[in-house]
Design a protein around this motif. Structure first.
Motif, PDB file in Angstrom:
ATOM      1  N   LEU A 143       0.831  -1.197   0.000  1.00  0.00           N
ATOM      2  CA  LEU A 143       0.000   0.000   0.000  1.00  0.00           C
ATOM      3  C   LEU A 143       0.867   1.249   0.000  1.00  0.00           C
ATOM      4  N   GLY A 144       1.939   1.229   0.773  1.00  0.00           N
ATOM      5  CA  GLY A 144       2.855   2.364   0.793  1.00  0.00           C
ATOM      6  C   GLY A 144       3.437   2.648  -0.577  1.00  0.00           C
ATOM      7  N   GLY A 152      -3.139   3.191  -8.660  1.00  0.00           N
ATOM      8  CA  GLY A 152      -4.427   2.804  -8.112  1.00  0.00           C
ATOM      9  C   GLY A 152      -4.944   3.745  -7.042  1.00  0.00           C
ATOM     10  N   VAL A 153      -4.177   4.798  -6.773  1.00  0.00           N
ATOM     11  CA  VAL A 153      -4.529   5.774  -5.748  1.00  0.00           C
ATOM     12  C   VAL A 153      -3.745   7.053  -6.038  1.00  0.00           C
ATOM     13  N   ALA A 154      -4.243   8.182  -5.574  1.00  0.00           N
ATOM     14  CA  ALA A 154      -3.526   9.436  -5.796  1.00  0.00           C
ATOM     15  C   ALA A 154      -2.163   9.395  -5.094  1.00  0.00           C
ATOM     16  N   LYS A 155      -1.149   9.873  -5.774  1.00  0.00           N
ATOM     17  CA  LYS A 155       0.191   9.868  -5.199  1.00  0.00           C
ATOM     18  C   LYS A 155       0.230  10.724  -3.936  1.00  0.00           C
ATOM     19  N   ASP A 156       0.813  10.156  -2.883  1.00  0.00           N
ATOM     20  CA  ASP A 156       0.901  10.875  -1.608  1.00  0.00           C
ATOM     21  C   ASP A 156       2.138  10.352  -0.881  1.00  0.00           C
ATOM     22  N   GLU A 157       3.235  11.118  -0.948  1.00  0.00           N
ATOM     23  CA  GLU A 157       4.488  10.644  -0.379  1.00  0.00           C
ATOM     24  C   GLU A 157       4.455  10.536   1.137  1.00  0.00           C
ATOM     25  N   THR A 158       3.658  11.373   1.779  1.00  0.00           N
ATOM     26  CA  THR A 158       3.559  11.290   3.239  1.00  0.00           C
ATOM     27  C   THR A 158       2.883   9.992   3.660  1.00  0.00           C
ATOM     28  N   LYS A 159       1.769   9.652   3.013  1.00  0.00           N
ATOM     29  CA  LYS A 159       1.098   8.385   3.315  1.00  0.00           C
ATOM     30  C   LYS A 159       1.997   7.209   2.932  1.00  0.00           C
ATOM     31  N   ALA A 160       2.723   7.366   1.835  1.00  0.00           N
ATOM     32  CA  ALA A 160       3.640   6.307   1.418  1.00  0.00           C
ATOM     33  C   ALA A 160       4.677   6.043   2.503  1.00  0.00           C
ATOM     34  N   ASN A 162       4.504   6.751   5.730  1.00  0.00           N
ATOM     35  CA  ASN A 162       3.896   6.216   6.947  1.00  0.00           C
ATOM     36  C   ASN A 162       3.632   4.714   6.843  1.00  0.00           C
ATOM     37  N   TRP A 163       3.136   4.267   5.695  1.00  0.00           N
ATOM     38  CA  TRP A 163       2.862   2.846   5.521  1.00  0.00           C
ATOM     39  C   TRP A 163       4.139   2.032   5.394  1.00  0.00           C
ATOM     40  N   ILE A 164       5.107   2.560   4.679  1.00  0.00           N
ATOM     41  CA  ILE A 164       6.361   1.816   4.512  1.00  0.00           C
ATOM     42  C   ILE A 164       7.128   1.751   5.824  1.00  0.00           C
ATOM     43  N   LEU A 165       7.037   2.805   6.618  1.00  0.00           N
ATOM     44  CA  LEU A 165       7.656   2.768   7.944  1.00  0.00           C
ATOM     45  C   LEU A 165       7.041   1.653   8.791  1.00  0.00           C
ATOM     46  N   LEU A 179      12.479   2.197   2.669  1.00  0.00           N
ATOM     47  CA  LEU A 179      12.453   3.219   3.719  1.00  0.00           C
ATOM     48  C   LEU A 179      13.761   3.997   3.742  1.00  0.00           C
ATOM     49  N   ALA A 180      14.868   3.292   3.587  1.00  0.00           N
ATOM     50  CA  ALA A 180      16.171   3.961   3.533  1.00  0.00           C
ATOM     51  C   ALA A 180      16.218   4.965   2.386  1.00  0.00           C
ATOM     52  N   ASP A 181      15.672   4.575   1.236  1.00  0.00           N
ATOM     53  CA  ASP A 181      15.642   5.472   0.079  1.00  0.00           C
ATOM     54  C   ASP A 181      14.808   6.722   0.370  1.00  0.00           C
ATOM     55  N   LEU A 182      13.697   6.540   1.087  1.00  0.00           N
ATOM     56  CA  LEU A 182      12.838   7.682   1.400  1.00  0.00           C
ATOM     57  C   LEU A 182      13.549   8.663   2.324  1.00  0.00           C
ATOM     58  N   TYR A 183      14.262   8.134   3.316  1.00  0.00           N
ATOM     59  CA  TYR A 183      15.025   9.009   4.207  1.00  0.00           C
ATOM     60  C   TYR A 183      16.152   9.712   3.445  1.00  0.00           C
TER      61      TYR A 183
END
Length: 218
Positions: A143-144, A152-160, A162-165, A179-183
């Motif tokens: 989902l993240g 399949g859903v509007a892009k939202d990096e903050t929600k991404a 939170n879910w990947i964390l 997660l490392a890539d996001l940080y």
């Protein structure tokens, strides 16, 4: 295993490895660790015998074996047949609220499989969300990544983020490196080289554990 990681899911040389990484759980609720799952379904004859008795995990595995020629001559017709049998059971379990089956459906819709299930990002998100809400780590990762890429859903990096964390903290394979890539990039979260390094170290340890299980043999 890093080369096989994409969007939080490990497709280990085809769909045979998928169910093993997912946890190898049959609709009866008998969840197994990855090491046991790998060894249990390593033998083709044993896998086929279990599949013929109605074991959904073995049916799924057998579909992958026929599709990729693991221990048997490749046969697309047989591959599709066994995948369909397995997915019929997993769909029923998903409808009954089984988090594993819901997550697996999400993964299958996200990737698609010719002759069995058409790729459908919206349906993937639907099933990921149901499974993730129950705390299933791999679905949280899926989902993240759907939010991260707007599939399949509007892009939202903050929600991404939170879910990947959540997925990484719960041990979902592949989620640690994402997660490392996001940080590192600052997508959905403030940049942090220290936290990126931390999760890269965790990802490396996870890689070694998966290699010990023997998934690379696929």
């Amino acid at each position: 295993m890093g080369a096989h990681r994409k969007d939080g899911w490990i497709l280990a040389a085809g769909l045979v490895g998928l169910l093993t990484v997912f946890g190898c759980k049959s609709p009866d609720g008998a969840k197994q660790d990855a090491s046991r799952a790998y060894s249990q379904y390593l033998d083709f004859d044993s896998t086929k015998a279990k599949a013929e008795k109605g074991d959904a995990a073995a049916q799924f595995d057998l579909g992958g074996r026929y599709g990729n020629g693991y221990g048997v001559a490749p046969d697309q017709k047989e591959s599709i047949k066994w995948f369909q049998k397995a997915m019929d059971q997993y769909r029923k379990s998903a409808d009954q609220g089984d988090a594993f089956a819901q997550g697996l459906l999400g993964c299958m819709y996200a990737n698609g499989l010719e002759g069995v299930m058409a790729k459908n990002d919206a349906k993937a998100v639907k099933w990921y969300r149901k499974s993730a809400a129950q705390g299933y780590p791999q679905a949280q990762s899926g989902l993240g990544c759907a939010y991260l890429h707007g599939r399949g859903v509007a892009k939202d990096e903050t929600k991404a983020f939170n879910w990947i964390l959540k997925a990484a903290e719960n041990g979902a394979p592949g989620s640690e490196s994402i997660l490392a890539d996001l940080y590192e990039s600052g997508a959905g979260v403030a940049k942090s080289a220290a936290k990126a390094a931390k999760w890269n170290r965790i990802a490396a340890i996870a890689d070694r554990k998966w290699d010990e299980v023997g998934l690379k043999q696929y």
